[in-house]
Write an enzyme that holds these catalytic residues in place. Sequence first.
Site, short mmCIF file in Angstrom:
data_model
loop_
_atom_site.label_atom_id
_atom_site.label_comp_id
_atom_site.label_asym_id
_atom_site.label_seq_id
_atom_site.Cartn_x
_atom_site.Cartn_y
_atom_site.Cartn_z
N GLU A 42 -38.48 6.18 16.22
CA GLU A 42 -39.04 5.54 15.00
C GLU A 42 -40.45 5.62 15.19
OE1 GLU A 42 -38.28 1.60 13.98
OE2 GLU A 42 -39.07 2.06 11.79
N GLU A 58 -28.29 -2.60 14.22
CA GLU A 58 -29.34 -1.40 14.09
C GLU A 58 -29.76 -0.96 15.54
OE1 GLU A 58 -32.24 -1.47 11.07
OE2 GLU A 58 -33.57 -0.13 12.22
#
Length: 254
Positions: free
Chosen positions: A150, A145
Amino acid sequence: MHPSTFTLAVFLGVCGVRAQTTVIPSNSFSSIATFEQYWNYLYPWGSDHNGAARMVGSSSDHSHINAASNTLTLIATPTSNAVPPTSTANPHPAIHYASGTVYAKSQITVTASASYTLYGEFSSPTAVGTWPAFWLTAVAGWPPETDIGEWKGTANNWFNTFNTSSIVRSDLVAWPTDLSFHSLQAVLTAESNGADVRIDFSMDGVHKATQYGAGFVGKALWLIIDLQMEGSSGSPGPGGTTTYKVRNLKVTHT
Ligand SMILES: *[C@@H]1O[C@H](CO)[C@@H](O)[C@H](O)[C@H]1NC(C)=O
């Protein structure tokens, strides 16, 4: 070979430059029809994940997922169930919002001959309980990932790369809270060991961080843009509507 093709080939060879292939063009959010050529609604695994939003959208429902003027708009609104349902995904949080998520139809697989560049401009909420993201996650298993965008309810963007669930590198960059657009870019390149991927992250054209993903070469990744809520961004989230916008997104590979 046509002479001009030959000239181009010699030029590229001399410069050590490889031609770029467009995976997602910068107009993929120009209309619903163009959007649907390059993107799917919701997560690859469905409507739910690790936060308080259940994603809603389809070719006949654009109340939470819309595309126009080269801009993707994801909208979260509170739901009002007396007994909230729980997410079908770990760790099964209560669902307090209806929101939007999309993922690219093309998977991204970095190899020795394919470096990827991902670029977009983001108007991202930073209020407590808002958890927008722009990220890559493994098609099979997890990790790999890598999170290019974010935002976890504070005035920071997090660049993250996970080698394992507990071995993760995070670099935080300050993010304005006024919903102005700022660009993010990630360049993913295979390391010479043929196994690891180097990721160079930029914000507004300035290099901010380099991270390395162990064994990411050859692993297919989904590209996801989601407006998750609560979870890692704290709670309670907003009582009103939250909007997350992404424009001029482009993905190329060499
Ligand atoms: C992940 O693995 C890569 C490749 O071995 C390494 O360079 C990097 O430092 C690792 N990341 C962390 C957070 O340990």
